[in-house]
Design an enzyme around this catalytic site. Structure first.
Site, PDB file in Angstrom:
ATOM      1  N   ASN A 262      41.656  30.132  46.893  1.00 27.01           N
ATOM      2  CA  ASN A 262      42.775  30.642  47.689  1.00 27.01           C
ATOM      3  C   ASN A 262      43.557  31.609  46.811  1.00 27.01           C
ATOM      4  O   ASN A 262      44.294  31.182  45.923  1.00 27.01           O
ATOM      5  CB  ASN A 262      43.651  29.459  48.146  1.00 27.01           C
ATOM      6  CG  ASN A 262      44.886  29.925  48.901  1.00 27.01           C
ATOM      7  OD1 ASN A 262      45.011  31.114  49.219  1.00 27.01           O
ATOM      8  ND2 ASN A 262      45.790  28.998  49.182  1.00 27.01           N
ATOM      9  N   TRP A 263      43.365  32.891  47.069  1.00 27.16           N
ATOM     10  CA  TRP A 263      44.034  33.892  46.225  1.00 27.16           C
ATOM     11  C   TRP A 263      45.525  34.001  46.519  1.00 27.16           C
ATOM     12  O   TRP A 263      46.253  34.673  45.791  1.00 27.16           O
ATOM     13  CB  TRP A 263      43.391  35.280  46.432  1.00 27.16           C
ATOM     14  CG  TRP A 263      42.004  35.409  45.897  1.00 27.16           C
ATOM     15  CD1 TRP A 263      41.243  34.460  45.270  1.00 27.16           C
ATOM     16  CD2 TRP A 263      41.203  36.597  45.951  1.00 27.16           C
ATOM     17  NE1 TRP A 263      40.017  34.981  44.932  1.00 27.16           N
ATOM     18  CE2 TRP A 263      39.959  36.293  45.344  1.00 27.16           C
ATOM     19  CE3 TRP A 263      41.389  37.882  46.459  1.00 27.16           C
ATOM     20  CZ2 TRP A 263      38.931  37.228  45.220  1.00 27.16           C
ATOM     21  CZ3 TRP A 263      40.363  38.818  46.344  1.00 27.16           C
ATOM     22  CH2 TRP A 263      39.153  38.488  45.724  1.00 27.16           C
ATOM     23  N   LYS A 264      45.971  33.423  47.622  1.00 22.55           N
ATOM     24  CA  LYS A 264      47.372  33.543  48.047  1.00 22.55           C
ATOM     25  C   LYS A 264      47.731  35.034  48.132  1.00 22.55           C
ATOM     26  O   LYS A 264      46.868  35.843  48.479  1.00 22.55           O
ATOM     27  CB  LYS A 264      48.283  32.738  47.120  1.00 22.55           C
ATOM     28  CG  LYS A 264      47.789  31.286  46.987  1.00 22.55           C
ATOM     29  CD  LYS A 264      48.761  30.366  46.326  1.00 22.55           C
ATOM     30  CE  LYS A 264      48.155  28.960  46.258  1.00 22.55           C
ATOM     31  NZ  LYS A 264      49.083  27.966  45.715  1.00 22.55           N
TER      32      LYS A 264
ATOM     33  N   HIS B 280      48.719  25.398  55.169  1.00 26.03           N
ATOM     34  CA  HIS B 280      48.992  25.324  53.725  1.00 26.03           C
ATOM     35  C   HIS B 280      50.468  24.990  53.523  1.00 26.03           C
ATOM     36  O   HIS B 280      51.337  25.477  54.261  1.00 26.03           O
ATOM     37  CB  HIS B 280      48.638  26.652  53.044  1.00 26.03           C
ATOM     38  CG  HIS B 280      48.635  26.525  51.557  1.00 26.03           C
ATOM     39  ND1 HIS B 280      49.791  26.535  50.822  1.00 26.03           N
ATOM     40  CD2 HIS B 280      47.630  26.320  50.673  1.00 26.03           C
ATOM     41  CE1 HIS B 280      49.494  26.363  49.539  1.00 26.03           C
ATOM     42  NE2 HIS B 280      48.185  26.231  49.427  1.00 26.03           N
TER      43      HIS B 280
ATOM     44  N   GLU C 117      52.621  26.018  51.519  1.00 26.37           N
ATOM     45  CA  GLU C 117      53.529  27.157  51.342  1.00 26.37           C
ATOM     46  C   GLU C 117      53.951  27.716  52.697  1.00 26.37           C
ATOM     47  O   GLU C 117      55.089  28.134  52.879  1.00 26.37           O
ATOM     48  CB  GLU C 117      52.849  28.229  50.465  1.00 26.37           C
ATOM     49  CG  GLU C 117      52.841  27.791  49.012  1.00 26.37           C
ATOM     50  CD  GLU C 117      51.675  28.298  48.189  1.00 26.37           C
ATOM     51  OE1 GLU C 117      50.961  29.234  48.624  1.00 26.37           O
ATOM     52  OE2 GLU C 117      51.454  27.739  47.089  1.00 26.37           O
TER      53      GLU C 117
ATOM     54  N   GLU D  83      46.523  18.408  49.261  1.00 26.08           N
ATOM     55  CA  GLU D  83      47.203  19.165  48.204  1.00 26.08           C
ATOM     56  C   GLU D  83      48.603  18.598  48.019  1.00 26.08           C
ATOM     57  O   GLU D  83      49.529  18.972  48.764  1.00 26.08           O
ATOM     58  CB  GLU D  83      47.304  20.645  48.598  1.00 26.08           C
ATOM     59  CG  GLU D  83      45.965  21.327  48.791  1.00 26.08           C
ATOM     60  CD  GLU D  83      46.046  22.825  48.555  1.00 26.08           C
ATOM     61  OE1 GLU D  83      45.292  23.303  47.709  1.00 26.08           O
ATOM     62  OE2 GLU D  83      46.870  23.513  49.177  1.00 26.08           O
TER      63      GLU D  83
ATOM     64  N   GLY E 113      50.556  24.771  41.668  1.00 27.72           N
ATOM     65  CA  GLY E 113      51.116  25.822  40.815  1.00 27.72           C
ATOM     66  C   GLY E 113      52.019  25.300  39.705  1.00 27.72           C
ATOM     67  O   GLY E 113      52.709  26.068  39.049  1.00 27.72           O
TER      68      GLY E 113
ATOM     69  N   SER F 116      46.627  22.567  41.016  1.00 27.55           N
ATOM     70  CA  SER F 116      46.374  22.740  39.584  1.00 27.55           C
ATOM     71  C   SER F 116      44.963  22.302  39.165  1.00 27.55           C
ATOM     72  O   SER F 116      44.783  21.725  38.089  1.00 27.55           O
ATOM     73  CB  SER F 116      47.444  22.024  38.749  1.00 27.55           C
ATOM     74  OG  SER F 116      48.716  22.576  39.017  1.00 27.55           O
TER      75      SER F 116
ATOM     76  N   GLY G 188      43.882  27.490  43.548  1.00 26.16           N
ATOM     77  CA  GLY G 188      44.801  28.626  43.591  1.00 26.16           C
ATOM     78  C   GLY G 188      44.694  29.440  42.315  1.00 26.16           C
ATOM     79  O   GLY G 188      43.766  30.226  42.136  1.00 26.16           O
ATOM     80  N   GLY G 189      45.618  29.218  41.396  1.00 24.12           N
ATOM     81  CA  GLY G 189      45.732  30.028  40.176  1.00 24.12           C
ATOM     82  C   GLY G 189      44.422  30.250  39.430  1.00 24.12           C
ATOM     83  O   GLY G 189      44.110  31.383  39.047  1.00 24.12           O
TER      84      GLY G 189
HETATM   85  P1  13P Z   1      47.100  25.974  42.296  1.00 27.94           P
HETATM   86  O1  13P Z   1      45.644  25.735  42.010  1.00 27.94           O
HETATM   87  O2  13P Z   1      47.614  27.277  41.767  1.00 27.94           O
HETATM   88  O3  13P Z   1      47.943  24.793  41.920  1.00 27.94           O
HETATM   89  O4  13P Z   1      47.217  26.125  43.899  1.00 27.94           O
HETATM   90  C1  13P Z   1      46.659  25.162  44.713  1.00 27.94           C
HETATM   91  C2  13P Z   1      46.703  25.622  46.114  1.00 27.94           C
HETATM   92  O5  13P Z   1      47.752  25.706  46.717  1.00 27.94           O
HETATM   93  C3  13P Z   1      45.426  26.029  46.743  1.00 27.94           C
HETATM   94  O6  13P Z   1      45.590  26.208  48.114  1.00 27.94           O
END
Ligand code: 13P
Length: 255
Positions: A10-12, A95, A97, A165, A171, A210, A231-232
């Protein structure tokens, strides 16, 4: 039952199209084999270009969000048929967010999941508790509620993917321990069994929050963890490739 993992990036809101193209060319070299399916969810504007770069590779395209309606007067929104047309196979819905920053409710997330299924694609339904809810001992209750509301009216499991999640792990560099994650994943599977009987055994339940090369194998070795939503670490080729390798090792352990 052996479930093929899904490892999804997930590149966000990261990567311009110009940045995404050379990166997608690198990602196209990844293969998950029998152990893992690999998906990449770029921002909407990069979907088409990344989809072309991944064409005929072992990596499939995913979207980060959608609107529940198939077309119409919804300025700024993107529909599921549009996402299907550019080659998406998966769409992330709910998600945290989007729930926290953009006010998405469980019923809206449910509408989106149904729209994704109606178009023949797979929703990746995200659920997870806040730190406060965990500290109050409400994790399993919150998870049950989000799952029940998110899957309301969905008659069978075909194509549904769940992503657990924990919000406090996203993050932050704080991963749930493998035992904490497995406890929730087992709870999710138990609830899916009530709704879908033995079909629940086929559902992939991903962990997100994470996930890194150094914790991915232990997490994915847990009985009910069937992949990762990353994510990251998905923004760096070596880090993401190492997570795919961890999935292969974890799959080997489960055989
Ligand atoms: P991180 O891996 O950056 O913690 O993000 C997780 C996430 O929200 C994937 O959708």
């Amino acid at each position: 039952m052996v479930r093929r993992y899904l490892v999804a990036a997930n590149w966000k809101m990261n990567m311009t199209v110009s940045q995404a193209l050379p990166f997608a060319a690198q990602l196209a070299t990844l293969t998950g084999g029998e152990a893992a399916e690999i998906a990449v969810a770029p921002p909407f504007v990069a979907l088409s270009a990344v989809g072309q770069a991944l064409h005929s590779s072992g990596v499939v395209l995913a979207a980060q969000n959608c609107h529940a309606a198939s077309a119409g007067a919804y300025t700024g929104e993107v529909s599921v048929p549009m996402l299907a047309d550019v080659g998406c196979r998966y769409i992330i819905v709910g998600h945290s967010e989007r729930r926290q920053l953009l006010g998405e409710t469980d019923s809206l997330v449910n509408e989106k999941a149904k729209a994704v299924l109606a178009a023949g694609l797979s929703p990746i339904l995200c659920i997870g508790e806040t730190l406060e809810e965990r500290e109050q001992g409400k994790t399993l209750e919150i998870i049950s509620w989000q799952l029940q509301a998110g899957l309301a009216g969905i008659p069978n499991e075909v194509r549904v993917v769940i992503a657990y999640e924990p919000i406090w792990a996203i993050g932050t560099g704080k991963t749930a321990t493998a035992a904490q994650a497995q406890e929730v994943h087992a709870h999710i599977r138990g609830q899916l069994r009530k709704q879908w009987k033995e079909g629940a055994e086929r559902v992939r339940i991903l962990y997100g929050g994470s996930v890194k090369a150094d914790n991915a194998e232990e997490l994915m070795s847990q009985a009910d963890i069937d992949g990762a939503l990353v994510g990251g670490a998905s923004l760096q080729f070596e880090a993401f490739a190492a997570i795919i390798e961890a999935a292969k090792k974890a799959a080997g352990r489960k055989k």
